[in-house]
Design a protein around this motif. Structure first.
Motif: not given
Length: 707
Positions: A2-23
């Motif tokens: 299911a899609a993420a759940s977010v409360g009424r008193d919360e926000f979701v930042n417009p950007y996020t990050f996908v981690p880099l492969p360590k090796g």
């Protein structure tokens, strides 16, 4: 899932990050490309037909069209079958978008990355260290660094703005760099600095006066103070002091070494003046700007110089200086007593070792550079350093045609809010998340930097950067706060920020549901390389299918193109058809077409070619490319107040202003009463994407900054 759940008193930042492969994502991660001399055995050439569907309005600007103006309008060109020029997506824009996604999917190098970057931070309000004095710049060099100047005495005298207003004829006459004469009693204040006592003080402007005045931003001053009049209100407006310095000695040549100037530039680059100038080149001049009281934006205090990368003749600055004969060696340059400092540890120290340098040798390229091409424009010379500069480049194996509309489109004018510049120094979002050691913690002592800073808690190695930045995608743009607010109030952001605010820009978009078609040509690719290209064009081939359902509707994976992505513009999905496919045998010997003429099989070959670690990266990428994994109505930069739901009235648009209180309250700074516990951006695949809204009363009352 299911899609993420977010409360009424919360926000979701417009950007996020996908981690880099360590090796390195494979034994031959950097290897020799195929070349263009011939279609080699086991390699494929051909074309792909791509049908692009806009799942949210598309916004492109600053692209030169047939008329060559590129003034913020959606690019247009003549398309067969239409009388008027039609909006289109340039092939170069598509190529950039697909390449960027391919770099994430295939673990490509960090092509656009400033490895020497270090962020700047505002200093805490403390007593200024000894050794600082004011100086008047009389000449600058070609870089904008001081070339000649006059020093002031080491004793700086602070003068209340009301004394200066009284003597100069009002706040509009108070300007940084002004030369004056002062009279009155100077004494040490409770802050341990020299101040001109108000009683009996006199100020007179004089072109040949021995005293110069420095006017700076009022942001660090106290808004209010206790009223000394017991019969009046408990609190009155805080006092604003200007630093003044008495000029001494002759004009001298200034010596500014590279390190001193680099440190100045790094500090000034973090100021809002420079960020705004970078957002709108040419719109912000180099003149002076008004300074208003932090408690009352209508109360003018004076005029200050803009913070800029180039200083100017007649500007007053703080310096730490050493006299060497007839010259002045500048050790530090600052624009204010409470200035800025650099974080420690360059960006290159905060990424895996194999990614610290972009591809520069055309004989050893990462998967993305082998596919899309590579340019090293570092200007390397021959081995003795004396030869002509050369450029090492490799032409890519993929070409994108323009994406043209399937039907006539009519662009719509949009008024866009200020969106600010990237803030990599905000460790809450940009540094790797550490749940157990950092979340809800603070610096341990008042001398330790807040946990948000680069350099905090680096004892066991540099804290790493979060990864590659991506914006959340949406198929429900009407629920995004920008579109919701504009739907209820036309030109909401023009009214919110002021009609004359140059950071409120105008652009054009084409509507959600618009369909474009493009042809992508490729040559000399292995089945795995072609599978990687298909995965970037149509991520559903790699991550899932658009036929699957999860809740009320189908699950879609896509990518974003163009501008306005933080607001919800630009989301697209693509359907790809293999239009032609040839091997060397089929092209030159008339053999049957290759058996690999199946997108699923080609993507399977790509899957088998990558490391297990890269497969783990895809698990973090999947929710990022999934439309509306982040609830559309919650996606906004840290807002000043609670965001309304999609069916609710947008009562106070000021909630969309930036909450500077959020950044302060989440910094992880030390405090005797608990400090400000460190809050970190959730991982993209977290079921809890929301962060608590921190209300900013100043923004809600109409005095806030940019969104």
């Amino acid at each position: 899932m299911a899609a993420a759940s977010v409360g009424r008193d919360e926000f979701v930042n417009p950007y996020t990050f996908v981690p880099l492969p360590k090796g390195e994502p494979g034994a031959a991660w950097r290897s020799r490309p195929a070349g263009h001399g011939q279609l080699a055995r086991g390699r494929l050439s051909g074309a792909l037909d791509v049908e692009i569907t806009a799942r949210s309005p598309l916004l492109l600007r600053n692209v030169y069209d047939d008329d060559g103006d590129g003034d913020g309008t959606f690019p247009r060109r003549h398309v067969p079958g239409y009388e008027e020029p039609q909006p289109y997506i340039p092939g170069s824009s598509l190529a950039g978008t697909i390449r960027s996604l391919h770099e994430t999917i295939a673990g490509g190098c960090l092509r656009v990355f400033n490895g020497s970057f270090r962020p700047g931070y505002r200093n805490h309000v403390t007593k200024q260290d000894a050794g600082w004095r004011l100086a008047l710049i009389t000449e600058v060099d070609e870089k904008g660094a001081p070339a000649r100047l006059r020093l002031c005495r080491e004793r700086t005298v602070w003068v209340d703005s009301e004394i200066l207003h009284r003597g100069l004829g009002g706040p509009d006459e108070l300007r940084s760099g002004l030369r004056v004469e002062l009279a009155g009693v100077v004494e040490k204040s409770g802050l341990g600095r020299w101040e001109l006592r108000s009683r009996g003080a006199a100020v007179r402007q004089a072109a040949d006066g021995d005293v110069v005045v420095l006017v700076t931003h009022a942001g660090t001053r106290k808004k209010t103070r206790k009223n000394p009049d017991a019969d009046g209100p408990g609190k009155i407006r805080g006092r604003y002091f200007c630093a003044t310095g008495e000029l001494v000695g002759p004009v001298r040549d200034a010596v500014v070494d590279d390190e001193t100037w680099h440190n100045y530039l790094a500090a000034v680059n973090g100021t809002r003046d420079v960020q705004e100038a970078r957002q709108n080149p040419g719109s912000a001049g180099k003149g002076q700007v008004p300074v208003t009281h932090p408690h009352d934006d209508d109360a003018l205090l004076g005029h200050r110089d803009r913070a800029a990368q180039e200083l100017r003749e007649g500007q007053v600055v703080w310096v730490r200086a050493e006299l060497t004969g007839e010259k002045v060696l500048l050790k530090e340059v600052s624009l204010a007593a409470v200035w800025r400092h650099q974080g420690t540890g360059e960006a290159r120290e905060r990424v895996p070792e194999h990614l610290r340098d972009a591809c520069s040798d055309s004989r050893a390229l990462c998967p993305s550079c082998r596919l899309f091409g590579s340019v090293d424009s570092g200007g390397r010379n021959d081995k003795d350093g004396q030869g002509a500069a050369r450029q090492d480049a490799y032409r890519g194996h993929v070409r994108f045609s323009d994406a043209v509309p399937r039907s006539a489109l009519r662009p719509e004018v949009r008024h866009l809010p200020p969106m600010g510049s990237p803030r990599p120094g905000a460790g809450q979002f940009y540094l790797a998340r550490n749940e157990t050691k950092l979340e809800n913690r603070t610096a341990e002592t008042e001398n330790d930097p807040p946990l948000r800073e680069w350099g905090a808690r680096d004892e066991n190695g540099r804290r790493q950067l979060r990864g590659r930045k991506h914006y959340w995608l949406t198929g429900r743009s009407e629920d995004r706060p920008y579109f919701h607010a504009e739907r209820e109030r036309e030109r909401t952001f023009r009214k919110l920020y002021g009609a004359d605010n140059k950071l409120v820009s105008t652009a054009e978009s084409v509507p959600q549901g618009s369909v474009f078609t493009s042809r992508v040509f490729f040559e000399n690719l292995t089945p795995a390389e072609l599978g990687g290209l298909l995965s970037a064009l149509a991520p559903s081939l790699l991550l899932g299918t658009d036929d699957g359902t999860d809740g009320p509707g189908p699950v879609h994976y896509g990518w974003a193109v163009g501008g306005g992505r933080p607001l919800g513009f630009g989301t697209c999905t693509a359907r790809v058809t293999i239009a032609s496919l040839d091997s060397a045998e089929s092209r030159y010997l008339g053999a049957d077409p290759p058996e690999e003429a199946d997108a699923v099989a080609l993507v399977g070959a790509f899957r088998r070619s990558v490391s297990k670690e890269l497969g783990e990266v895809w698990k973090r990428l999947a929710p990022v490319l999934r439309l509306d994994w982040a609830p559309a109505d919650r996606v906004w930069y840290p807002p000043a107040g609670w965001l309304p739901g999609p069916q609710e009235h947008f009562g106070n648009p000021r909630v969309l202003k930036a909450s500077f209180a959020f950044w302060k309250d989440s910094a992880g700074a030390y405090g005797r009463k608990g400090g400000t516990p460190y809050k970190q951006l959730p991982a993209p695949n977290s079921p809890k994407l929301g962060m608590k809204v921190v209300e900013d009363s100043k923004a809600l009352n109409g005095n806030g900054g940019d969104a």
